[in-house]
Scaffold this motif. Sequence first.
Motif, mmCIF file in Angstrom:
data_model
loop_
_atom_site.group_PDB
_atom_site.id
_atom_site.type_symbol
_atom_site.label_atom_id
_atom_site.label_comp_id
_atom_site.label_asym_id
_atom_site.label_seq_id
_atom_site.Cartn_x
_atom_site.Cartn_y
_atom_site.Cartn_z
ATOM 1 N N ILE A 131 0.836 -1.189 0.000
ATOM 2 C CA ILE A 131 0.000 0.000 0.000
ATOM 3 C C ILE A 131 0.876 1.245 0.000
ATOM 4 O O ILE A 131 1.705 1.428 0.902
ATOM 5 C CB ILE A 131 -0.956 0.007 1.207
ATOM 6 C CG1 ILE A 131 -1.878 -1.218 1.138
ATOM 7 C CG2 ILE A 131 -1.772 1.299 1.241
ATOM 8 C CD1 ILE A 131 -2.849 -1.319 2.292
ATOM 9 N N LEU A 132 0.689 2.096 -0.999
ATOM 10 C CA LEU A 132 1.473 3.315 -1.178
ATOM 11 C C LEU A 132 0.563 4.512 -0.908
ATOM 12 O O LEU A 132 -0.378 4.761 -1.660
ATOM 13 C CB LEU A 132 2.046 3.391 -2.592
ATOM 14 C CG LEU A 132 3.243 2.504 -2.945
ATOM 15 C CD1 LEU A 132 3.001 1.037 -2.679
ATOM 16 C CD2 LEU A 132 3.636 2.712 -4.407
ATOM 17 N N VAL A 133 0.836 5.234 0.161
ATOM 18 C CA VAL A 133 -0.024 6.331 0.584
ATOM 19 C C VAL A 133 0.512 7.654 0.051
ATOM 20 O O VAL A 133 1.641 8.053 0.357
ATOM 21 C CB VAL A 133 -0.130 6.379 2.125
ATOM 22 C CG1 VAL A 133 -1.069 7.503 2.552
ATOM 23 C CG2 VAL A 133 -0.612 5.041 2.678
ATOM 24 N N PHE A 161 3.828 1.986 2.780
ATOM 25 C CA PHE A 161 4.768 3.029 2.385
ATOM 26 C C PHE A 161 4.090 4.389 2.303
ATOM 27 O O PHE A 161 3.015 4.517 1.718
ATOM 28 C CB PHE A 161 5.365 2.729 1.003
ATOM 29 C CG PHE A 161 5.927 1.354 0.849
ATOM 30 C CD1 PHE A 161 7.259 1.098 1.122
ATOM 31 C CD2 PHE A 161 5.112 0.308 0.432
ATOM 32 C CE1 PHE A 161 7.777 -0.173 0.974
ATOM 33 C CE2 PHE A 161 5.626 -0.973 0.280
ATOM 34 C CZ PHE A 161 6.966 -1.216 0.553
ATOM 35 N N GLY A 162 4.737 5.399 2.857
ATOM 36 C CA GLY A 162 4.337 6.772 2.606
ATOM 37 C C GLY A 162 5.203 7.298 1.480
ATOM 38 O O GLY A 162 6.444 7.209 1.535
ATOM 39 N N VAL A 163 4.579 7.832 0.437
ATOM 40 C CA VAL A 163 5.332 8.275 -0.743
ATOM 41 C C VAL A 163 5.895 9.673 -0.498
ATOM 42 O O VAL A 163 5.161 10.664 -0.489
ATOM 43 C CB VAL A 163 4.445 8.258 -1.998
ATOM 44 C CG1 VAL A 163 5.247 8.731 -3.215
ATOM 45 C CG2 VAL A 163 3.884 6.859 -2.238
ATOM 46 N N THR A 164 7.194 9.739 -0.284
ATOM 47 C CA THR A 164 7.898 11.008 -0.071
ATOM 48 C C THR A 164 8.775 11.373 -1.271
ATOM 49 O O THR A 164 9.597 12.271 -1.188
ATOM 50 C CB THR A 164 8.776 10.934 1.189
ATOM 51 O OG1 THR A 164 9.750 9.891 1.018
ATOM 52 C CG2 THR A 164 7.950 10.638 2.432
ATOM 53 N N GLN A 246 4.092 12.072 -11.023
ATOM 54 C CA GLN A 246 5.384 11.527 -11.443
ATOM 55 C C GLN A 246 6.104 10.876 -10.276
ATOM 56 O O GLN A 246 6.661 9.781 -10.397
ATOM 57 C CB GLN A 246 6.248 12.639 -12.053
ATOM 58 C CG GLN A 246 7.711 12.275 -12.295
ATOM 59 C CD GLN A 246 7.907 11.195 -13.341
ATOM 60 O OE1 GLN A 246 6.957 10.717 -13.951
ATOM 61 N NE2 GLN A 246 9.162 10.788 -13.545
ATOM 62 N N ALA A 247 6.075 11.540 -9.112
ATOM 63 C CA ALA A 247 6.718 10.976 -7.929
ATOM 64 C C ALA A 247 6.083 9.643 -7.546
ATOM 65 O O ALA A 247 6.775 8.673 -7.226
ATOM 66 C CB ALA A 247 6.619 11.963 -6.764
ATOM 67 N N GLY A 248 4.747 9.583 -7.586
ATOM 68 C CA GLY A 248 4.057 8.339 -7.256
ATOM 69 C C GLY A 248 4.389 7.231 -8.231
ATOM 70 O O GLY A 248 4.569 6.070 -7.845
ATOM 71 N N ALA A 249 4.481 7.581 -9.521
ATOM 72 C CA ALA A 249 4.803 6.585 -10.539
ATOM 73 C C ALA A 249 6.230 6.067 -10.393
ATOM 74 O O ALA A 249 6.496 4.866 -10.561
ATOM 75 C CB ALA A 249 4.603 7.180 -11.931
ATOM 76 N N VAL A 250 7.147 6.963 -10.067
ATOM 77 C CA VAL A 250 8.539 6.559 -9.862
ATOM 78 C C VAL A 250 8.647 5.598 -8.681
ATOM 79 O O VAL A 250 9.303 4.547 -8.757
ATOM 80 C CB VAL A 250 9.443 7.792 -9.641
ATOM 81 C CG1 VAL A 250 10.825 7.379 -9.138
ATOM 82 C CG2 VAL A 250 9.585 8.578 -10.932
ATOM 83 N N PHE A 251 7.983 5.945 -7.574
ATOM 84 C CA PHE A 251 8.086 5.060 -6.415
ATOM 85 C C PHE A 251 7.340 3.747 -6.643
ATOM 86 O O PHE A 251 7.806 2.679 -6.232
ATOM 87 C CB PHE A 251 7.560 5.742 -5.150
ATOM 88 C CG PHE A 251 7.787 4.918 -3.916
ATOM 89 C CD1 PHE A 251 9.075 4.760 -3.405
ATOM 90 C CD2 PHE A 251 6.743 4.258 -3.291
ATOM 91 C CE1 PHE A 251 9.315 3.970 -2.288
ATOM 92 C CE2 PHE A 251 6.966 3.469 -2.169
ATOM 93 C CZ PHE A 251 8.256 3.329 -1.661
ATOM 94 N N ALA A 252 6.200 3.798 -7.318
ATOM 95 C CA ALA A 252 5.478 2.565 -7.634
ATOM 96 C C ALA A 252 6.349 1.648 -8.486
ATOM 97 O O ALA A 252 6.371 0.427 -8.287
ATOM 98 C CB ALA A 252 4.178 2.883 -8.371
ATOM 99 N N ASN A 253 7.088 2.235 -9.423
ATOM 100 C CA ASN A 253 7.982 1.424 -10.243
ATOM 101 C C ASN A 253 9.079 0.773 -9.408
ATOM 102 O O ASN A 253 9.468 -0.366 -9.649
ATOM 103 C CB ASN A 253 8.611 2.272 -11.349
ATOM 104 C CG ASN A 253 9.464 1.439 -12.293
ATOM 105 O OD1 ASN A 253 8.952 0.581 -12.999
ATOM 106 N ND2 ASN A 253 10.768 1.679 -12.280
ATOM 107 N N ALA A 254 9.560 1.503 -8.407
ATOM 108 C CA ALA A 254 10.571 0.920 -7.516
ATOM 109 C C ALA A 254 9.994 -0.265 -6.753
ATOM 110 O O ALA A 254 10.641 -1.314 -6.616
ATOM 111 C CB ALA A 254 11.081 1.984 -6.544
#
Length: 332
Positions: A131-133, A161-164, A246-254
């Motif tokens: 879960i990415l918040v 995960f909190g998306v920072t 973009q930040a969310g997509a980058v972290f989701a890809n990680a």
Amino acid sequence: MFTRVARRAFTTTRVNPYKVTVLGAGGGIGQPLSLLLKLNHKVTDLRLYDLKGAPGVAADLSHIPTNSKVSGFAPDNNGLSQALSNTDVVLIPAGVPRKPGMTRDDLFSINASIVRDLASAAGEAAPNAKILVISNPVNSTVPIVAESLKKKGVYSPNRLFGVTTLDSIRASRFISEVQGTNPTQEHVNVVGGHSGITILPLISQTKYSNMDKATKDALIHRIQFGGDEVVKAKDGAGSATLSMAQAGAVFANAVLSGLAGERDVVANSFVDSPLYKSEGIDFFSSPITLGPEGVTKIHPIGEISSEEAELLAKAKETLKKNIEKGVQFVNN
């Protein structure tokens, strides 16, 4: 760290198929985030949910010729449960945006109940999902999700995960503007939380550690309050949506790269962390290594300067209150 993962996001390499759900897909962050996820070849089953608009967004995105099926869901016909059923990754950008004069913490009273209810639904329909918040204020909404999952008996610290990431990409951009360099080649270790002074960019760990104090102070302040620039520039019509997507997509890809078993996938995220638990701070953002089960290692923040130590102390004071606020919201 992020640029390495980001470059792999749009390759055509054959990868494991993953189901990804976006809760709040019709919003200002949700729509561009859904687009970026549609372009990620790791995602083969994209589910979009919102109170309204998600089926339309799904229909629009479905015309893009990438190897993923897109489905849109609304609250009727048990749509939330269908969107979440057995999904691998859940992203939560749902909530109201910031308006002029509002801080992320001002959003708490509105977004807290939204996030709580979505977390409870995820706990029932997708208990093993990562879960990415994204919903603000992350310092409080991540603890809300944790407590909601605990009530369902399915909380696993390594899957939340909190998306920072937005703080990290802003730091890369802003430091490159100061130094006149290529932002894709810059990395700043941004630790702490995701609101104001809880955001701590560790400039001492970069090659610009000798930056003069006035320039450094201005840079740190801009990274901490970069969102205010966007709110002001949009003149009350919204907050940071495209850069956050973009930040969310980058972290989701990680996270997806970790799920796929790729090695040495490291990114910063606000997670259940042992680093400062002895001080009553249960969540903290620092570099983490990602793997098939989510978080596989939490890295310390590293050596910091005396000035950064002072900023860290102030950040922790606020962070502790933010976390407690989220926990109390659910338990009360």
